[in-house]
Write a protein that holds these residues in place. Sequence first.
Motif, mmCIF file in Angstrom:
data_model
loop_
_atom_site.group_PDB
_atom_site.id
_atom_site.type_symbol
_atom_site.label_atom_id
_atom_site.label_comp_id
_atom_site.label_asym_id
_atom_site.label_seq_id
_atom_site.Cartn_x
_atom_site.Cartn_y
_atom_site.Cartn_z
ATOM 1 N N ARG A 69 39.290 -73.342 -98.536
ATOM 2 C CA ARG A 69 38.629 -74.531 -99.116
ATOM 3 C C ARG A 69 37.130 -74.273 -99.270
ATOM 4 N NH1 ARG A 69 39.978 -80.644 -99.951
ATOM 5 N NH2 ARG A 69 37.889 -81.378 -100.317
ATOM 6 N N ARG B 22 53.061 -85.614 -93.671
ATOM 7 C CA ARG B 22 52.454 -84.801 -92.615
ATOM 8 C C ARG B 22 53.526 -84.403 -91.600
ATOM 9 N NH1 ARG B 22 48.936 -84.842 -95.780
ATOM 10 N NH2 ARG B 22 46.708 -85.204 -95.493
ATOM 11 N N HIS C 269 43.090 -72.859 -94.070
ATOM 12 C CA HIS C 269 42.654 -73.885 -95.017
ATOM 13 C C HIS C 269 41.131 -73.935 -95.110
ATOM 14 C CE1 HIS C 269 41.464 -78.031 -96.168
ATOM 15 N NE2 HIS C 269 42.408 -77.876 -97.071
ATOM 16 N N ARG D 281 49.645 -80.714 -92.819
ATOM 17 C CA ARG D 281 50.497 -80.596 -94.009
ATOM 18 C C ARG D 281 51.454 -79.420 -93.853
ATOM 19 N NH1 ARG D 281 50.147 -83.157 -98.862
ATOM 20 N NH2 ARG D 281 51.278 -81.334 -99.554
ATOM 21 N N HIS E 18 42.008 -82.634 -96.216
ATOM 22 C CA HIS E 18 42.689 -82.390 -97.496
ATOM 23 C C HIS E 18 42.216 -83.337 -98.600
ATOM 24 C CE1 HIS E 18 45.475 -79.322 -96.104
ATOM 25 N NE2 HIS E 18 45.628 -80.034 -95.001
ATOM 26 N N CYS F 121 41.021 -84.999 -101.740
ATOM 27 C CA CYS F 121 41.168 -84.394 -103.070
ATOM 28 C C CYS F 121 39.903 -83.662 -103.513
ATOM 29 C CB CYS F 121 41.522 -85.483 -104.073
ATOM 30 S SG CYS F 121 41.665 -84.841 -105.742
ATOM 31 N N ILE F 122 40.061 -82.383 -103.734
ATOM 32 C CA ILE F 122 38.924 -81.565 -104.155
ATOM 33 C C ILE F 122 38.550 -81.895 -105.603
ATOM 34 C CG2 ILE F 122 40.028 -79.521 -105.158
ATOM 35 C CD1 ILE F 122 38.429 -77.809 -103.223
ATOM 36 N N GLY F 123 39.502 -82.446 -106.348
ATOM 37 C CA GLY F 123 39.272 -82.773 -107.759
ATOM 38 C C GLY F 123 38.806 -84.203 -107.979
ATOM 39 N N SER G 193 43.286 -93.553 -102.469
ATOM 40 C CA SER G 193 44.075 -92.849 -103.485
ATOM 41 C C SER G 193 43.805 -91.352 -103.556
ATOM 42 C CB SER G 193 43.859 -93.483 -104.860
ATOM 43 O OG SER G 193 44.243 -94.825 -104.779
ATOM 44 N N PHE G 194 42.642 -90.910 -103.118
ATOM 45 C CA PHE G 194 42.348 -89.474 -103.092
ATOM 46 C C PHE G 194 42.510 -88.899 -101.684
ATOM 47 C CE2 PHE G 194 39.708 -90.744 -106.848
ATOM 48 C CZ PHE G 194 40.318 -89.920 -107.791
ATOM 49 N N GLY G 195 43.110 -89.672 -100.776
ATOM 50 C CA GLY G 195 43.322 -89.182 -99.423
ATOM 51 C C GLY G 195 42.064 -89.324 -98.569
ATOM 52 N N ALA H 236 47.561 -80.184 -110.185
ATOM 53 C CA ALA H 236 46.988 -81.401 -109.608
ATOM 54 C C ALA H 236 45.922 -81.915 -110.556
ATOM 55 C CB ALA H 236 46.380 -81.092 -108.257
ATOM 56 N N LEU I 275 45.982 -74.924 -101.354
ATOM 57 C CA LEU I 275 45.198 -75.631 -100.328
ATOM 58 C C LEU I 275 46.031 -76.702 -99.646
ATOM 59 C CD1 LEU I 275 41.761 -76.211 -102.075
ATOM 60 C CD2 LEU I 275 42.177 -74.958 -99.953
ATOM 61 N N LEU I 276 46.923 -77.288 -100.446
ATOM 62 C CA LEU I 276 47.726 -78.390 -99.920
ATOM 63 C C LEU I 276 48.781 -77.933 -98.927
ATOM 64 C CD1 LEU I 276 48.282 -80.696 -102.999
ATOM 65 C CD2 LEU I 276 47.432 -81.394 -100.775
ATOM 66 N N PHE J 183 52.072 -89.087 -99.428
ATOM 67 C CA PHE J 183 51.839 -87.727 -98.934
ATOM 68 C C PHE J 183 52.398 -87.640 -97.524
ATOM 69 C CE2 PHE J 183 48.971 -87.767 -102.492
ATOM 70 C CZ PHE J 183 49.076 -86.478 -102.976
HETATM 71 C C1 HEM Z 1 43.439 -89.627 -110.285
HETATM 72 C C2 HEM Z 1 43.637 -88.343 -110.066
HETATM 73 C C3 HEM Z 1 43.949 -87.729 -108.718
HETATM 74 C C4 HEM Z 1 44.480 -88.289 -107.584
HETATM 75 C C5 HEM Z 1 44.892 -89.741 -107.353
HETATM 76 C C6 HEM Z 1 44.563 -87.238 -106.580
HETATM 77 C C7 HEM Z 1 45.021 -87.423 -105.274
HETATM 78 C C8 HEM Z 1 44.963 -86.476 -104.278
HETATM 79 C C9 HEM Z 1 45.286 -86.711 -102.886
HETATM 80 C C10 HEM Z 1 45.734 -88.037 -102.304
HETATM 81 C C11 HEM Z 1 45.105 -85.545 -102.210
HETATM 82 C C12 HEM Z 1 45.292 -85.321 -100.698
HETATM 83 C C13 HEM Z 1 46.702 -84.992 -100.331
HETATM 84 C C14 HEM Z 1 46.941 -84.976 -98.848
HETATM 85 O O1 HEM Z 1 46.089 -85.378 -98.057
HETATM 86 O O2 HEM Z 1 48.046 -84.581 -98.429
HETATM 87 C C15 HEM Z 1 44.699 -84.560 -103.176
HETATM 88 C C16 HEM Z 1 44.442 -83.245 -102.880
HETATM 89 C C17 HEM Z 1 44.093 -82.330 -103.823
HETATM 90 N N1 HEM Z 1 43.795 -82.560 -105.151
HETATM 91 FE FE1 HEM Z 1 43.849 -84.324 -106.114
HETATM 92 N N2 HEM Z 1 44.099 -86.079 -107.118
HETATM 93 C C18 HEM Z 1 43.705 -86.332 -108.421
HETATM 94 C C19 HEM Z 1 43.130 -85.439 -109.300
HETATM 95 C C20 HEM Z 1 42.877 -84.121 -109.005
HETATM 96 C C21 HEM Z 1 42.216 -83.185 -109.882
HETATM 97 C C22 HEM Z 1 41.610 -83.538 -111.234
HETATM 98 C C23 HEM Z 1 42.243 -81.969 -109.243
HETATM 99 C C24 HEM Z 1 41.716 -80.623 -109.659
HETATM 100 C C25 HEM Z 1 40.817 -80.406 -110.513
HETATM 101 C C26 HEM Z 1 42.884 -82.145 -107.961
HETATM 102 C C27 HEM Z 1 43.093 -81.155 -107.037
HETATM 103 C C28 HEM Z 1 43.480 -81.361 -105.737
HETATM 104 C C29 HEM Z 1 43.597 -80.295 -104.737
HETATM 105 C C30 HEM Z 1 43.347 -78.816 -104.974
HETATM 106 C C31 HEM Z 1 43.970 -80.908 -103.535
HETATM 107 C C32 HEM Z 1 44.204 -80.207 -102.200
HETATM 108 C C33 HEM Z 1 42.971 -80.246 -101.370
HETATM 109 C C34 HEM Z 1 43.199 -79.704 -99.976
HETATM 110 O O3 HEM Z 1 44.342 -79.703 -99.504
HETATM 111 O O4 HEM Z 1 42.225 -79.282 -99.357
HETATM 112 N N3 HEM Z 1 43.259 -83.464 -107.848
HETATM 113 N N4 HEM Z 1 44.606 -85.158 -104.431
#
Ligand code: HEM
Length: 417
Positions: free
Chosen positions: A113, A308, A109, A70, A364, A366-368, A358-360, A256, A101-102, A306
Amino acid sequence: MMIPPFISIDPATRRVSLDASNPAFYGNPNAAYAALHAHCPTFYWEEQKQWFFTGYDHVNALLRDRRFGRQILHIASREELGLPEPDQHVANFDLAERFSLLELEPPEHTRLRTLVNRAFVSRHVEKMKPELAELADTLIDTFEKSGEVELLSAFADIIPVTMIARMIGIPEEMGPQLLKWSHAYIRMYLFGRTRADEDGADKAAKEFSDYVKTVIAERRANPQDDLLTHMIHTEHKGQYLTEDELVSTTIVLLNAGHEATVHQIGNSVRMILDSGLDPAALFKDEATTERTVEETLRICAPVHIFQRWALEPVEIDGISFRRGDKVSLILAAANLDPAKFTDPLTFTPGRNEAPNLSFGAGIHFCIGAPLARLELNVVLPILFERLPGLKIAKTPKVKDVYHFHGLDRLDLSWATK
Ligand code: HEM
């Protein structure tokens, strides 16, 4: 497979022309993704001047591929990459992002993390379940009798920001202000952002950071049982988070932490109502609810793309990338890959196929995700149970903020007793 009129695809050269600001596209991007899967899953997007991947296996592998990152400035200088110097008018934004973190790659990282994860443990998330249900109920109380509601402003907008603010330890009355900062801040991530977007994001970053610093100082003096206090005191191998890291992390969690979830509450409700399936059956118990939520995450994800950097020369799907090239991964399209999902454009909870992306994936991931999943699994069944006969009162419009995917408003109605 029909190619929608607003997209032109040349499979021979793998060039695609598509205006991301065309409502016909962002209103229903899944139709374009289906055409891309059929004709050209890896393509050069002329308007974005970049290669994009939509295939599930490619996106999944690229998210995990350590030859991509990233960030690239940890291994190469701007000069070497031919990148312009950072713009001074977004210096506050850049500073707030510096330790997001992103925006980091190992080893920075990994360290950050690990520290954040230690504070963000699942017990903090799980224990929010009862108050989450209570919040959903309290909000529904305010509109249940009227028989109609605009769901985003009265419900979806409020839940994620309230929960993440409570979890971090930011006073709840800051909710509306946090939303304002966050809306301005994330305009930096839009395709085709303007100078006004940049100025607005920078101003929001400055105010947001200054505010977070005051809360950090307050928590150092008066520790509480909240995530911010835990992040201040969390330690791993003699290491703590620095002030700048605390600010960046708090901001990224707050941003996020709700934008995507707000969109996803709206997207899910719309998808369920449009499907014509019986909500009582979809939310019969925890297992069916989970399957319903996962299927909405697959078919109408809130964040589509997203990016890279290639950290070294690498060839993927016959395309050669040089160190410093950027690639884009369309997560929402990978979720529709016909090689992985039968009848991919149809909402079919309970399909036992590949997990959605959807959360990757990878470092990276998604921590959330546990928090977002908990919110969706708790509030959606409550909404449908409390408002039987729920229906869409006015065809909703999708927000003009591609590559996010969310609704402008969602007007619903139901029969009152
Ligand atoms: C439906 C809701 C959500 C979706 C679809 C989502 C999606 C994502 C995705 C796809 C990534 C990875 C990005 C990458 O690989 O470049 C990511 C990373 C992250 N998300 Fe979420 N997210 C959501 C909700 C949340 C929530 C609720 C939080 C915090 C409480 C959060 C915090 C983060 C953080 C801090 C990262 C970075 C992690 C890292 O780089 O190590 N997200 N999210």
